[in-house]
Design an enzyme around this catalytic site. Sequence first.
Site, PDB file in Angstrom:
ATOM      1  N   HIS A 140       0.833  -0.808  -0.108  1.00  0.00           N
ATOM      2  CA  HIS A 140       0.108  -0.027  -0.051  1.00  0.00           C
ATOM      3  C   HIS A 140       0.800   1.199   0.000  1.00  0.00           C
ATOM      4  CE1 HIS A 140      -3.661   2.303   1.088  1.00  0.00           C
ATOM      5  NE2 HIS A 140      -2.695   2.987   1.459  1.00  0.00           N
ATOM      6  N   GLU A 141       1.843   1.370   1.129  1.00  0.00           N
ATOM      7  CA  GLU A 141       2.753   2.255   0.796  1.00  0.00           C
ATOM      8  C   GLU A 141       3.608   2.620  -0.273  1.00  0.00           C
ATOM      9  OE1 GLU A 141       1.910   4.686   3.028  1.00  0.00           O
ATOM     10  OE2 GLU A 141       0.711   3.631   4.216  1.00  0.00           O
ATOM     11  N   HIS A 144       1.684   4.334  -3.166  1.00  0.00           N
ATOM     12  CA  HIS A 144       1.701   5.735  -2.962  1.00  0.00           C
ATOM     13  C   HIS A 144       2.934   6.192  -3.462  1.00  0.00           C
ATOM     14  CE1 HIS A 144      -2.034   6.187  -0.622  1.00  0.00           C
ATOM     15  NE2 HIS A 144      -1.662   5.434   0.233  1.00  0.00           N
ATOM     16  N   ASP A 217      -7.273   7.992   2.866  1.00  0.00           N
ATOM     17  CA  ASP A 217      -6.882   8.342   1.215  1.00  0.00           C
ATOM     18  C   ASP A 217      -8.176   8.500   0.520  1.00  0.00           C
ATOM     19  OD1 ASP A 217      -4.080   7.827   1.966  1.00  0.00           O
ATOM     20  OD2 ASP A 217      -4.383   5.617   1.253  1.00  0.00           O
TER      21      ASP A 217
END
Length: 332
Positions: A140-141, A144, A217
């Site tokens: 997930h990170e 980004h 988000d």
Amino acid sequence: LNQLLAEMDGFDGSKGVVLLAATNRPESLDPALTRPGRFDRRIPVELPDLAGREAILRLHAKDVKCSPEIDFNVIARASAGASGADLANMVNEAALLAVRDGRKMVVQRDLEEAIEIVIAGEQKKGTAISNKERMIVSYHEIGHALVAAKCQNSAPVHKITIIPRTKGALGYTMQVEQNEQYLVSKEDAYHRLMIYTGGRCAEELIFNSITTGASNDIEQATKLARAMITRYGMSDNFGMMALETVNNAYLGGDTSLQCSNETATKIDEEVATLIKKAHDEAYQILLDNKMKLHELAKYLYEKETITGEQFMYILNKPVEIPTSLNNTETNA
């Protein structure tokens, strides 16, 4: 109001009395209070800019033993949007971190960690998170960060971590602008939308599933997309038409729509379309860089925290192809 006006009558420049007042609702002040001769000078106290944040940090650091090698400009850039009280708290937290580590002076990493404490909370190193969830957070990170790195004019990635924080974040990606930015172009705003959706896109691409980890988000992306359409005039359909107003910039900045119900429905549809377009483009970026997504997520999973320099080094070096794959291709 009448009593206040009565008490203020009779004061003039020769009395040696200065009357000060403060409010965070300046738009609701009665004109009788703000006319010449009463509260006739307004001094807006906004959030400090880059130079202001650096000066405030240096001011509070005078009371703390600090290393002469500390770069306060870097800390000021990383703390964009912080108030004077936040900055004072950061210096105090940095001093506490130094004491806990048994050091007699504050160093650069103490202040950098203090920024994260003020923004995201303390590290929860003892929190038991399953390996599967840690892997999901890693992808997930990196989702980004990878989308941010591929977007032009995006703020450089400064740090990525999957260490949970006390304010609820299981991980986060920190970007730091090189300089203070006062204007945001339509392209920059759209790139921010793509970055917001990058985490969810990585989950969809790798795990064919989605989690609740993208809740913040989603909130930020929706708020930005709506502002682009209703306040910033960045919509092809509505153009420079004001559809929303900010009620109070000093108390949360809540907004209210100024349009018919039919127009509000069209706004909702356009917001959804804009976010979906940003999501699809972010998904394509991750799909085109899937091998790097795997490599970076694996590295973050092992290290838990990586710097922007480490992230960019792995991103820019050639993709490592497993030896077994090379042999298979040769034999084929």
